[in-house]
Design a protein around this motif. Structure first.
Motif, mmCIF file in Angstrom:
data_model
loop_
_atom_site.group_PDB
_atom_site.id
_atom_site.type_symbol
_atom_site.label_atom_id
_atom_site.label_comp_id
_atom_site.label_asym_id
_atom_site.label_seq_id
_atom_site.Cartn_x
_atom_site.Cartn_y
_atom_site.Cartn_z
ATOM 1 N N SER A 79 47.072 38.460 36.975
ATOM 2 C CA SER A 79 45.679 38.882 37.112
ATOM 3 C C SER A 79 45.006 38.196 38.286
ATOM 4 C CB SER A 79 44.917 38.580 35.815
ATOM 5 O OG SER A 79 43.547 38.889 35.949
ATOM 6 N N ASN A 83 43.371 39.898 41.659
ATOM 7 C CA ASN A 83 41.938 39.677 41.845
ATOM 8 C C ASN A 83 41.663 38.706 42.989
ATOM 9 O OD1 ASN A 83 39.407 40.550 40.839
ATOM 10 N ND2 ASN A 83 39.059 38.551 39.901
ATOM 11 N N SER A 84 42.637 38.513 43.876
ATOM 12 C CA SER A 84 42.486 37.645 45.054
ATOM 13 C C SER A 84 42.118 36.219 44.669
ATOM 14 C CB SER A 84 41.436 38.223 46.020
ATOM 15 O OG SER A 84 41.789 39.520 46.426
ATOM 16 N N CYS A 87 38.198 34.101 39.707
ATOM 17 C CA CYS A 87 38.161 34.123 38.247
ATOM 18 C C CYS A 87 37.395 35.356 37.761
ATOM 19 C CB CYS A 87 37.491 32.856 37.719
ATOM 20 S SG CYS A 87 37.320 32.828 35.913
ATOM 21 N N PRO A 88 37.986 36.188 36.904
ATOM 22 C CA PRO A 88 37.279 37.385 36.425
ATOM 23 C C PRO A 88 36.169 37.070 35.434
ATOM 24 C CG PRO A 88 39.412 37.192 35.347
ATOM 25 C CD PRO A 88 39.359 36.100 36.378
ATOM 26 N N ASP A 91 33.624 34.318 38.242
ATOM 27 C CA ASP A 91 33.585 34.642 39.672
ATOM 28 C C ASP A 91 33.847 33.422 40.549
ATOM 29 O OD1 ASP A 91 33.405 36.973 41.271
ATOM 30 O OD2 ASP A 91 31.517 36.286 42.096
ATOM 31 N N HIS A 93 35.879 31.005 42.940
ATOM 32 C CA HIS A 93 36.950 31.208 43.911
ATOM 33 C C HIS A 93 37.974 30.082 43.782
ATOM 34 C CE1 HIS A 93 34.195 34.146 45.341
ATOM 35 N NE2 HIS A 93 34.809 34.361 46.488
ATOM 36 N N HIS A 304 36.257 39.090 47.959
ATOM 37 C CA HIS A 304 36.583 40.508 47.865
ATOM 38 C C HIS A 304 36.070 41.304 49.068
ATOM 39 C CE1 HIS A 304 36.958 40.229 43.185
ATOM 40 N NE2 HIS A 304 38.000 39.732 43.818
#
Length: 325
Positions: A79, A83-84, A87-88, A91, A93, A304
């Motif tokens: 995941s 998602n680069s 953290c989903p 957010d 980084h 993103h």
């Protein structure tokens, strides 16, 4: 003799009768359990064990996962990659390795520069361990030979030279090999007349090389000046963290400075400054957003949107038509 043999048998029978006595408290409609009556505890049927129903394991419990350093949520590595490394849940980084970051940026990799350079130990420096041993440990940990990776290739339809610091390699410190690789990247961009993009993440100059590491500040600055004179675009992306001699040289000499959200950027560390000025420096001191307010950073860009932003800026600086700024 016969009496001695008969007594144990009587005791066994009495024990059997006691243990296997049927339950007489059954209701009127229920018949007594004749199967249990008369049986010893040796051959009595064993009641089955009921299997407890458990919920199926989640993906986080079955796949390799990483804990977010901000919200402490567990995220599968798959995941994170898709998602680069953002953290989903919050957010935040998360850090990326240098090679992952450059492969993420470039649509096509045509080659790598600087692999022929090897760090030496001119000072025979020893702190808690000898410098060669520390280098070998960092190389085994990261799978890289140095703290800076240089790749060139295509970003969409643009030819570009890119370099990135790997903070896992001795804190992304800048030694002589890092300087050699950056200068070679700048010379490649100058020769091919293509833009140069640098992702900075470093703790500063490498103390194990002393004055040789400080000389890289002048070398990299001279290479960037040659790019400026030739009109070659040079973009710096400041990631978390960027400090010391890297901030004082190549990280702050770009035509445009982008930064990731909440990246720590500065020359001296926050605690050093607090001890010097005798004041407590509250958040968001030295964060990317703080530097944006004070004009040090041109834009704070979410990861993103980073690729699209870099492409638009390079296209404009390269005077490509039909590209919106």
């Amino acid at each position: 003799m016969s009496q001695l043999v008969d007594k144990p048998l009587i005791m066994a029978n009495n024990m059997t009768d006691t243990i296997t006595k049927p339950d007489m408290t059954t209701s009127n409609n229920a018949e007594p359990n004749n199967n249990i009556a008369g049986q010893s505890w040796f051959n009595r049927p064993i009641p089955g064990v009921k299997q407890q129903l458990t919920a199926p394991l989640s993906a986080v419990e079955t796949e390799p996962s990483t804990k977010c350093s901000n919200c402490h949520s567990m995220i599968t590595n798959t995941s994170l990659i898709f998602n680069s490394y953002v953290c989903p849940h919050c957010d935040h980084h998360l850090p990326m390795s240098a090679r992952e970051r450059l492969n993420w940026l470039l649509d096509q990799v045509n080659g790598e520069l600087g692999q022929e350079f090897v760090a030496k130990d001119p000072l025979r420096f020893v702190d808690s361990k000898p410098y060669p041993a520390r280098m070998a440990e960092a190389q085994e940990k990261t799978g890289e030979s140095e703290a800076l990776i240089v790749l060139y290739g295509k970003l969409r339809n643009l030819d570009v030279v890119t370099c990135a610091f790997d903070f896992r390699f001795m804190g992304g410190s800048m030694g002589s090999v890092v300087g050699d690789r950056f200068v070679q990247a700048a010379e490649k961009a100058l020769e091919d007349k293509v833009p140069l993009v640098c992702f900075a993440a470093s703790g500063g100059a490498r103390m194990q090389e002393g004055l040789l590491s400080l000389m890289q500040m002048a070398r990299t600055a001279a290479a960037i000046e040659r790019l400026r004179i030739a009109g070659i675009p040079y973009i710096v992306v400041l990631t978390n963290p960027v400090y010391g001699g890297v901030t004082a040289s190549l990280a702050m000499l770009g035509d445009i400075h982008l930064a990731e959200p909440k990246a720590m950027i500065g020359f001296a560390g926050k605690r050093v400054i607090e001890q010097t000025v005798r004041e407590t420096l509250e958040e968001p001191f030295q964060r990317a957003e703080f530097l944006l307010e004070h004009g040090v950073v041109d834009e704070v860009v979410h990861r993103h949107q980073m690729i699209e932003t870099i492409y638009r800026l390079l296209a404009k600086l390269s005077r490509m038509p039909n590209v919106d700024a």
